[in-house]
Design a protein around this motif. Sequence first.
Motif, PDB file in Angstrom:
ATOM      1  N   LEU A 118     -22.645   2.674  -3.978  1.00 27.47           N
ATOM      2  CA  LEU A 118     -22.502   3.365  -2.690  1.00 27.47           C
ATOM      3  C   LEU A 118     -21.017   3.573  -2.452  1.00 27.47           C
ATOM      4  O   LEU A 118     -20.216   2.664  -2.703  1.00 27.47           O
ATOM      5  CB  LEU A 118     -23.079   2.521  -1.545  1.00 27.47           C
ATOM      6  CG  LEU A 118     -24.596   2.468  -1.406  1.00 27.47           C
ATOM      7  CD1 LEU A 118     -24.984   1.445  -0.336  1.00 27.47           C
ATOM      8  CD2 LEU A 118     -25.176   3.839  -1.063  1.00 27.47           C
ATOM      9  N   SER A 119     -20.643   4.750  -1.970  1.00 27.54           N
ATOM     10  CA  SER A 119     -19.235   5.057  -1.729  1.00 27.54           C
ATOM     11  C   SER A 119     -18.924   5.021  -0.243  1.00 27.54           C
ATOM     12  O   SER A 119     -19.652   5.579   0.572  1.00 27.54           O
ATOM     13  CB  SER A 119     -18.884   6.435  -2.277  1.00 27.54           C
ATOM     14  OG  SER A 119     -19.101   6.451  -3.674  1.00 27.54           O
ATOM     15  N   VAL A 120     -17.801   4.372   0.073  1.00 29.39           N
ATOM     16  CA  VAL A 120     -17.353   4.225   1.464  1.00 29.39           C
ATOM     17  C   VAL A 120     -16.016   4.934   1.618  1.00 29.39           C
ATOM     18  O   VAL A 120     -15.141   4.805   0.761  1.00 29.39           O
ATOM     19  CB  VAL A 120     -17.157   2.726   1.818  1.00 29.39           C
ATOM     20  CG1 VAL A 120     -16.576   2.563   3.218  1.00 29.39           C
ATOM     21  CG2 VAL A 120     -18.456   1.955   1.676  1.00 29.39           C
ATOM     22  N   LEU A 121     -15.907   5.707   2.682  1.00 28.84           N
ATOM     23  CA  LEU A 121     -14.616   6.301   3.028  1.00 28.84           C
ATOM     24  C   LEU A 121     -14.492   6.187   4.540  1.00 28.84           C
ATOM     25  O   LEU A 121     -15.189   6.880   5.275  1.00 28.84           O
ATOM     26  CB  LEU A 121     -14.564   7.771   2.594  1.00 28.84           C
ATOM     27  CG  LEU A 121     -13.307   8.540   2.979  1.00 28.84           C
ATOM     28  CD1 LEU A 121     -12.062   7.937   2.355  1.00 28.84           C
ATOM     29  CD2 LEU A 121     -13.420   9.998   2.557  1.00 28.84           C
ATOM     30  N   GLY A 122     -13.647   5.273   5.004  1.00 30.57           N
ATOM     31  CA  GLY A 122     -13.620   5.082   6.447  1.00 30.57           C
ATOM     32  C   GLY A 122     -12.368   4.403   6.953  1.00 30.57           C
ATOM     33  O   GLY A 122     -11.456   4.068   6.194  1.00 30.57           O
ATOM     34  N   ARG A 123     -12.371   4.218   8.274  1.00 34.46           N
ATOM     35  CA  ARG A 123     -11.255   3.544   8.940  1.00 34.46           C
ATOM     36  C   ARG A 123     -11.700   2.146   9.330  1.00 34.46           C
ATOM     37  O   ARG A 123     -12.786   1.958   9.882  1.00 34.46           O
ATOM     38  CB  ARG A 123     -10.848   4.340  10.189  1.00 34.46           C
ATOM     39  CG  ARG A 123      -9.727   3.677  10.976  1.00 34.46           C
ATOM     40  CD  ARG A 123      -9.237   4.541  12.138  1.00 34.46           C
ATOM     41  NE  ARG A 123      -8.093   3.908  12.788  1.00 34.46           N
ATOM     42  CZ  ARG A 123      -8.194   3.059  13.819  1.00 34.46           C
ATOM     43  NH1 ARG A 123      -9.380   2.776  14.339  1.00 34.46           N
ATOM     44  NH2 ARG A 123      -7.117   2.501  14.324  1.00 34.46           N
ATOM     45  N   ASN A 124     -10.844   1.173   9.066  1.00 43.30           N
ATOM     46  CA  ASN A 124     -11.193  -0.226   9.290  1.00 43.30           C
ATOM     47  C   ASN A 124     -10.139  -0.930  10.144  1.00 43.30           C
ATOM     48  O   ASN A 124      -9.163  -1.462   9.621  1.00 43.30           O
ATOM     49  CB  ASN A 124     -11.339  -0.916   7.921  1.00 43.30           C
ATOM     50  CG  ASN A 124     -11.855  -2.333   8.016  1.00 43.30           C
ATOM     51  OD1 ASN A 124     -12.148  -2.824   9.106  1.00 43.30           O
ATOM     52  ND2 ASN A 124     -11.953  -2.993   6.876  1.00 43.30           N
ATOM     53  N   PRO A 125     -10.325  -0.912  11.471  1.00 36.17           N
ATOM     54  CA  PRO A 125      -9.402  -1.649  12.343  1.00 36.17           C
ATOM     55  C   PRO A 125      -9.779  -3.125  12.302  1.00 36.17           C
ATOM     56  O   PRO A 125     -10.601  -3.589  13.092  1.00 36.17           O
ATOM     57  CB  PRO A 125      -9.646  -1.032  13.725  1.00 36.17           C
ATOM     58  CG  PRO A 125     -10.987  -0.377  13.656  1.00 36.17           C
ATOM     59  CD  PRO A 125     -11.413  -0.263  12.237  1.00 36.17           C
ATOM     60  N   ILE A 126      -9.179  -3.862  11.360  1.00 32.22           N
ATOM     61  CA  ILE A 126      -9.693  -5.176  10.953  1.00 32.22           C
ATOM     62  C   ILE A 126      -9.727  -6.233  12.054  1.00 32.22           C
ATOM     63  O   ILE A 126     -10.435  -7.222  11.914  1.00 32.22           O
ATOM     64  CB  ILE A 126      -8.935  -5.746   9.724  1.00 32.22           C
ATOM     65  CG1 ILE A 126      -7.425  -5.783   9.992  1.00 32.22           C
ATOM     66  CG2 ILE A 126      -9.245  -4.938   8.481  1.00 32.22           C
ATOM     67  CD1 ILE A 126      -6.652  -6.540   8.928  1.00 32.22           C
ATOM     68  N   PHE A 127      -8.981  -6.028  13.149  1.00 31.63           N
ATOM     69  CA  PHE A 127      -9.015  -7.054  14.189  1.00 31.63           C
ATOM     70  C   PHE A 127     -10.063  -6.784  15.265  1.00 31.63           C
ATOM     71  O   PHE A 127     -10.208  -7.562  16.198  1.00 31.63           O
ATOM     72  CB  PHE A 127      -7.618  -7.278  14.780  1.00 31.63           C
ATOM     73  CG  PHE A 127      -6.684  -7.919  13.772  1.00 31.63           C
ATOM     74  CD1 PHE A 127      -7.033  -9.123  13.151  1.00 31.63           C
ATOM     75  CD2 PHE A 127      -5.489  -7.314  13.413  1.00 31.63           C
ATOM     76  CE1 PHE A 127      -6.197  -9.718  12.199  1.00 31.63           C
ATOM     77  CE2 PHE A 127      -4.648  -7.900  12.464  1.00 31.63           C
ATOM     78  CZ  PHE A 127      -5.006  -9.099  11.848  1.00 31.63           C
ATOM     79  N   GLU A 128     -10.817  -5.701  15.126  1.00 36.15           N
ATOM     80  CA  GLU A 128     -11.934  -5.477  16.045  1.00 36.15           C
ATOM     81  C   GLU A 128     -13.159  -6.220  15.522  1.00 36.15           C
ATOM     82  O   GLU A 128     -13.287  -6.459  14.319  1.00 36.15           O
ATOM     83  CB  GLU A 128     -12.206  -3.975  16.182  1.00 36.15           C
ATOM     84  CG  GLU A 128     -11.146  -3.310  17.055  1.00 36.15           C
ATOM     85  CD  GLU A 128     -11.303  -1.807  17.181  1.00 36.15           C
ATOM     86  OE1 GLU A 128     -12.412  -1.290  16.943  1.00 36.15           O
ATOM     87  OE2 GLU A 128     -10.299  -1.161  17.515  1.00 36.15           O
ATOM     88  N   THR A 129     -14.046  -6.593  16.453  1.00 37.22           N
ATOM     89  CA  THR A 129     -15.218  -7.380  16.053  1.00 37.22           C
ATOM     90  C   THR A 129     -16.063  -6.629  15.029  1.00 37.22           C
ATOM     91  O   THR A 129     -16.377  -7.159  13.966  1.00 37.22           O
ATOM     92  CB  THR A 129     -16.078  -7.726  17.287  1.00 37.22           C
ATOM     93  OG1 THR A 129     -15.232  -8.345  18.243  1.00 37.22           O
ATOM     94  CG2 THR A 129     -17.211  -8.666  16.918  1.00 37.22           C
ATOM     95  N   TYR A 130     -16.456  -5.391  15.364  1.00 39.42           N
ATOM     96  CA  TYR A 130     -17.261  -4.581  14.453  1.00 39.42           C
ATOM     97  C   TYR A 130     -16.479  -3.355  14.037  1.00 39.42           C
ATOM     98  O   TYR A 130     -15.838  -2.714  14.876  1.00 39.42           O
ATOM     99  CB  TYR A 130     -18.554  -4.132  15.135  1.00 39.42           C
ATOM    100  CG  TYR A 130     -19.499  -5.262  15.446  1.00 39.42           C
ATOM    101  CD1 TYR A 130     -20.166  -5.937  14.424  1.00 39.42           C
ATOM    102  CD2 TYR A 130     -19.727  -5.653  16.756  1.00 39.42           C
ATOM    103  CE1 TYR A 130     -21.029  -6.976  14.707  1.00 39.42           C
ATOM    104  CE2 TYR A 130     -20.591  -6.700  17.048  1.00 39.42           C
ATOM    105  CZ  TYR A 130     -21.244  -7.358  16.019  1.00 39.42           C
ATOM    106  OH  TYR A 130     -22.093  -8.384  16.293  1.00 39.42           O
ATOM    107  N   ARG A 131     -16.544  -3.028  12.760  1.00 42.50           N
ATOM    108  CA  ARG A 131     -15.936  -1.786  12.261  1.00 42.50           C
ATOM    109  C   ARG A 131     -17.004  -0.988  11.546  1.00 42.50           C
ATOM    110  O   ARG A 131     -17.712  -1.527  10.679  1.00 42.50           O
ATOM    111  CB  ARG A 131     -14.795  -2.079  11.285  1.00 42.50           C
ATOM    112  CG  ARG A 131     -13.580  -2.710  11.952  1.00 42.50           C
ATOM    113  CD  ARG A 131     -13.615  -4.199  11.971  1.00 42.50           C
ATOM    114  NE  ARG A 131     -13.503  -4.776  10.641  1.00 42.50           N
ATOM    115  CZ  ARG A 131     -13.581  -6.056  10.377  1.00 42.50           C
ATOM    116  NH1 ARG A 131     -13.810  -6.936  11.338  1.00 42.50           N
ATOM    117  NH2 ARG A 131     -13.468  -6.492   9.144  1.00 42.50           N
TER     118      ARG A 131
END
Length: 191
Positions: free
Chosen positions: A135-148
């Motif tokens: 599966l391919s993922v392309l996204g934004r990950n604001p790592i300090f938020e609870t859910y991304r």
Amino acid sequence: MDKLAVLALIVFAAVMALPFVWCTADDPEKVAEWFRALPSAKEKTTQLHFYFHDTVTGKNPTAVPIARAPSTDKSPTMFGFLSMMDDPLTVGPDPNSEPVGRAQGIYGSAGQDSLGLLMTLNFMFTSKEYNGSTLSVLGRNPIFETYREMPITGGTGVFRLARGIATAKTHVFNTTSGDAIVEYKVIILHY
Ligand SMILES: *[C@@H]1O[C@H](CO)[C@@H](O)[C@H](O)[C@H]1NC(C)=O
Ligand SMILES: *[C@@H]1O[C@H](CO)[C@@H](O)[C@H](O)[C@H]1NC(C)=O
């Protein structure tokens, strides 16, 4: 045999050996057949749950820095930092729990004012009916938020034409080492 013939033999042997090690993809005719059968195929929903182990320190890091900008160290978000990962995926948060695959790809700091990683990676599954599928993922990950929430943009094998959402939630983040264990829940539509 002359040198050229030996070289040709080595190349041939290498090419022939590959399919036996990585026999995860069908030949193009079978792929075309699969597409021809699509109109009668039923779309289904699959949910996956696993833990992602990002180890950036120690003797065997699974994610390694590959680039940074001259200004990265002065940036509060480490803007311009890039890392290549080959992170193990397991069924449970324990790194020694059953492996189900790897997350292979690149993450980098793409936000100047707020921390948001660009994630571009493939989940490569190795267990049971998903063995060899990706599966391919392309996204934004604001790592300090609870859910991304990150888009699943496609897939291969049993996940051909997949689209969906991966939701990441940090399970443990070691602020000293930078190592993280992240819980992933993935929901996809596919055939
Ligand atoms: C997954 O497939 C590879 C070869 O494609 C095979 O070597 C391996 O044993 C398989 N693993 C499982 C858990 O079926
Ligand atoms: C966090 O990382 C440090 C440095 O590697 C290590 O000494 C410490 O045990 C880790 N803490 C936890 C809770 O794993």
